[in-house]
Design an enzyme around this catalytic site. Structure first.
Site, short mmCIF file in Angstrom:
data_model
loop_
_atom_site.label_atom_id
_atom_site.label_comp_id
_atom_site.label_asym_id
_atom_site.label_seq_id
_atom_site.Cartn_x
_atom_site.Cartn_y
_atom_site.Cartn_z
N GLY A 13 0.80 -1.22 0.00
CA GLY A 13 0.00 0.00 0.00
C GLY A 13 0.83 1.27 0.00
CG ASN A 82 2.67 3.64 6.08
OD1 ASN A 82 1.82 4.37 5.57
ND2 ASN A 82 2.74 2.34 5.80
CB ILE A 85 -4.96 -2.29 11.53
CG1 ILE A 85 -4.94 -1.91 13.03
CG2 ILE A 85 -3.76 -3.14 11.17
CD1 ILE A 85 -5.15 -3.10 13.97
N GLY A 143 -18.40 5.13 12.72
CA GLY A 143 -17.91 3.75 12.77
C GLY A 143 -16.42 3.63 13.03
CE1 TYR A 147 -6.98 4.07 10.44
CE2 TYR A 147 -8.30 5.98 9.81
CZ TYR A 147 -7.23 5.13 9.58
OH TYR A 147 -6.42 5.35 8.49
N GLY A 178 -6.14 11.59 2.53
CA GLY A 178 -7.55 11.29 2.33
C GLY A 178 -7.66 9.84 1.90
CE1 TYR A 179 -12.32 6.49 3.26
CE2 TYR A 179 -12.40 8.89 3.38
CZ TYR A 179 -12.75 7.65 3.89
OH TYR A 179 -13.48 7.57 5.04
#
Ligand code: NDP
Length: 240
Positions: A13, A82, A85, A143, A147, A178-179
Site C-alpha cells: 500500500g 506508516n 489497521i 464507525g 481509528y 484522504g482516501y
C-alpha cells in the site's frame, strides 16, 4: 553515506510506495511489516529493499528490531510511522479488542518506534520523523471511534515531539491522507466507496505515490525549518 530510512508497514500500500520512493531518491530504505510474509517476500524480490518482520505495537520487539537494523544496515535517521489497521464498528457494538488493537497499532507504535530511534538521532544531531495520520483523524468518521482517536492522537504526538526535538536537528511532521487506493480502502463496501468519492472535489481516490512524494518533501536535507506540521493530501475532501 546514504541515510537509512525505515518505513513501518513498508511492504504494501502507501508504505510500499514510500519505501520505493525513498530508495529511488538515494536513501537506504528498509521496510517493516507485521504478518504478510508472501507480500513482503515479493516486495523484496521486486525492489531489493530488505523487509523486517516485527509488530509495531510491541515495545520490546520494536526495541530489538531497531537495534538489529542498526547492526545490519546502520542507525535509522529517517523514520516513517506508516503501519496502521482499521477495525471498524459503531461504539455500541465495538469490542475492547477492536479499540485496543487500533490504538496500539496506529498510535502506540509511534511512541514505540520514535522512542527507539530518538537517542541516536539526538546524538547525531539529525533526524526526520514523519507520522501518517488520516483525514478521519481530522474530521472524525462514523464507525471509527478507535481509528479517529488514534489518528487524531498522532497529530498531537507530532506537535509535542516536534517541540522537544527541534533543538537537535530533528523534524517531526505528519501527513493526513484522504482516501487512497490501497487494500485498506478496497475493503470498504463499493456502495459506501461511491459515496465517499462523490465527496472528494478532485473526483477520485488518491494514489499511494502521492503520499510518497509528500514524504520525500518532508524528509529532505533542506526541509529543516518544517516541523510540527500536518500536510493534508486528500483531493480537497477536508480543508483543515
Ligand atoms: P495497508 O493495509 O495497505 O498496509 C498496511 C501495512 O501496515 C502493511 O505493510 C502491514 O503489514 C503493516 N502493518 C499492519 N499492522 C502492523 C503491525 N502490527 N506491525 C507491523 N506492520 C503492520 O494500509 P494502507 O497502505 O492503506 O495504509 C497505510 C497507512 O496510511 C495507515 O496508517 C493508514 O491508517 C493510513 N491511511 C490510509 C488511508 C487510505 O485511504 N488507504 C487514508 C488515510 C490514512 P502486513 O503486510 O504484514 O499486513
Amino acid at each position: 553515506m546514504a541515510r537509512v530510512a525505515l518505513v513501518t508497514g513498508g511492504t504494501r500500500g502507501i508504505g510500499e510506495a514510500i519505501s520505493i520512493a525513498l530508495n529511488t531518491a538515494g536513501y537506504t530504505a528498509v521496510a517493516n511489516y507485521g504478518g504478510n510474509d508472501d507480500a513482503a517476500r515479493l516486495f523484496t524480490e521486486r525492489t531489493g529493499i530488505p523487509a523486517y518482520k516485527f509488530d509495531v505495537s510491541d515495545y520490546a520487539a520494536v526495541e530489538s528490531a531497531i537495534a538489529m537494523i542498526a547492526r545490519d544496515i546502520g542507525p535509522v535517521e529517517v523514520l516513517v510511522n506508516n503501519a496502521g489497521i482499521t477495525r471498524d464498528g459503531v461504539m455500541h457494538r465495538m469490542t475492547f479488542e477492536q479499540w485496543n488493537a487500533v490504538i496500539q497499532t496506529n498510535l502506540a507504535s509511534c511512541f514505540n518506534l520514535s522512542r527507539a530511534v530518538i537517542d541516536s538521532m539526538r546524538e547525531r544531531g539529525f533526524g526526520r520523523i514523519v507520522n501518517i495520520g488520516s483525514v478521519n483523524g481530522q474530521s472524525g468518521q462514523y464507525g471509527q471511534v478507535n481509528y479517529a482517536a488514534a489518528k487524531s492522537g498522532i497529530h498531537g504526538f507530532t506537535k509535542a515531539l516536534a517541540q522537544e526535538a527541534a533543538a537537535k536537528g530533528i523534524t517531526v511532521n505528519a501527513i493526513a491522507p484522504g482516501y487512497i487506493d490501497t487494500d485498506m480502502v478496497r475493503a470498504v463496501p463499493p456502495h459506501v466507496l461511491e459515496k465517499i468519492i462523490a465527496r472528494i472535489p478532485v473526483g477520485r481516490l488518491g494514489k499511494a505515490e502521492e503520499i510518497a512524494r509528500t514524504v520525500l518533501f518532508l524528509v529532505a536535507e533542506d526541509a529543516g525549518f518544517i516541523t510540527g506540521s500536518t500536510i493534508s493530501v486528500n483531493g480537497g475532501q477536508h480543508m483543515y
